[in-house]
Write an enzyme that holds these catalytic residues in place. Structure first.
Site, PDB file in Angstrom:
ATOM      1  N   ASN A  10       0.864  -1.181   0.000  1.00  0.00           N
ATOM      2  CA  ASN A  10       0.000   0.000   0.000  1.00  0.00           C
ATOM      3  C   ASN A  10       0.904   1.234   0.000  1.00  0.00           C
ATOM      4  O   ASN A  10       1.484   1.583   1.024  1.00  0.00           O
ATOM      5  CB  ASN A  10      -0.899  -0.036   1.248  1.00  0.00           C
ATOM      6  CG  ASN A  10      -1.731   1.218   1.399  1.00  0.00           C
ATOM      7  OD1 ASN A  10      -1.812   2.041   0.492  1.00  0.00           O
ATOM      8  ND2 ASN A  10      -2.352   1.370   2.567  1.00  0.00           N
ATOM      9  N   GLU A 161      -5.790  -4.843  10.671  1.00  0.00           N
ATOM     10  CA  GLU A 161      -4.772  -3.807  10.853  1.00  0.00           C
ATOM     11  C   GLU A 161      -5.055  -3.036  12.133  1.00  0.00           C
ATOM     12  O   GLU A 161      -5.845  -2.070  12.116  1.00  0.00           O
ATOM     13  CB  GLU A 161      -4.790  -2.836   9.671  1.00  0.00           C
ATOM     14  CG  GLU A 161      -4.442  -3.471   8.353  1.00  0.00           C
ATOM     15  CD  GLU A 161      -3.822  -2.443   7.420  1.00  0.00           C
ATOM     16  OE1 GLU A 161      -2.662  -2.631   7.038  1.00  0.00           O
ATOM     17  OE2 GLU A 161      -4.476  -1.441   7.113  1.00  0.00           O
TER      18      GLU A 161
HETATM   19  P1  PGA Z   1       2.535   0.353   7.767  1.00  0.00           P
HETATM   20  O1  PGA Z   1       1.095   0.583   7.111  1.00  0.00           O
HETATM   21  O2  PGA Z   1       3.071  -0.943   7.196  1.00  0.00           O
HETATM   22  O3  PGA Z   1       3.346   1.549   7.345  1.00  0.00           O
HETATM   23  O4  PGA Z   1       2.337   0.267   9.230  1.00  0.00           O
HETATM   24  C1  PGA Z   1       0.192  -0.479   6.902  1.00  0.00           C
HETATM   25  C2  PGA Z   1      -1.065   0.024   6.264  1.00  0.00           C
HETATM   26  O5  PGA Z   1      -1.475   1.151   6.553  1.00  0.00           O
HETATM   27  O6  PGA Z   1      -1.683  -0.667   5.439  1.00  0.00           O
END
Ligand code: PGA
Length: 246
Positions: A10, A161
């Site tokens: 992402n 998440e």
């Molecule tokens: P991060 O973000 O890996 O930078 O913690 C994950 C996400 O927001 O999908």
């Protein structure tokens, strides 16, 4: 789980056309992992024809068409051969006031256009401290699960998440993440056992090359949704390899 692990990058609001092209040249995907990259909308077309990575959108309109300035529909994404779409990312919920009702409409729009929705769920720090994690996640899943069984049996993905782990460097421990993944699997099974077997459940929140292998080993973690560490193609390749060995 018999399906290939699914690992999604992402990019959020980062990158340019040339950085994405360079990223694709330097990304080295293992054959037994499905790797997806979600750049900003204008760059989705650049992913057409890429051999080692599929394309995903970070968001989608809930509407098919109309006077909705600035929106991008699922039909438009389908035109660009986009295969996955994130819905309900915590940044969309918190910064753009997306509600569960709205998020389900977005997932439905994607499904109508044969794009796999990745439904993001997760509790905030305050909700975890108040022991509300399971309650929050059940609520975030419940509206989507009210759809007819034939819709639920199509391909869709859940990404757990925890909001406190996103972009903070504080990943959930593999055990803690797996406990929530097992709970999500149980909620799905109460609705339909076949669906619970087929829906892939990804973990997201500070996944890095050095914690990916331990997460990948957990029985209920079927892949990852990676923000910050996915911007570097070498790091993302390492994370994919960690899931490839799992
Ligand atoms: P991060 O973000 O890996 O930078 O913690 C994950 C996400 O927001 O999908």
């Amino acid at each position: 789980m018999s399906q290939k692990p699914l690992v999604i990058a992402n990019f959020k609001l980062h990158g340019t056309a040339s950085s994405l092209e360079k990223w694709c040249r330097n990304f080295d995907a293992p054959a037994d992992v499905i790797a997806v990259v979600c750049p900003s909308y204008p760059y989705l077309g650049l992913l057409e024809g890429q051999k080692n990575v599929l394309s995903g959108a970070q968001n989608v309109a809930s509407y098919e068409e109309g006077a909705y300035t600035g929106e991008v529909s699922a039909a438009m994404l389908q035109d660009l051969h986009v295969q996955y779409g994130l819905v309900g990312h915590s940044e969309r919920r918190a910064l753009f006031n997306e509600t569960d009702e709205w998020i389900v409409k977005k997932a439905e729009a994607l499904m109508r256009h044969h794009i796999v929705p990745v439904l993001c769920v997760g509790e905030t720090q305050e909700e975890r401290k108040a022991s509300q994690t399971f309650q929050v996640i059940e609520r975030q899943l419940s509206l989507f699960l009210q759809q007819p069984t034939e819709v639920l049996l199509k391909t869709w993905v859940v990404a757990y998440e925890p909001v406190w782990a996103i972009g903070t460097g504080l990943a959930a421990t593999p055990q803690l993440a797996d406990e929530v993944h097992a709970f999500i699997r149980k909620v799905l099974a109460e609705k339909n056992k076949d669906m619970a077997q087929s829906v892939q459940i990804l973990y997201g929140g500070s996944v890095k090359p050095d914690n990916a292998a331990a997460l990948a080993e957990m029985p209920h973690i079927d892949g990852a949704l990676v923000g910050g560490a996915s911007l570097d193609p070498q790091s993302f390749s390492k994370i994919c390899r960690a899931f490839s060995a799992s």
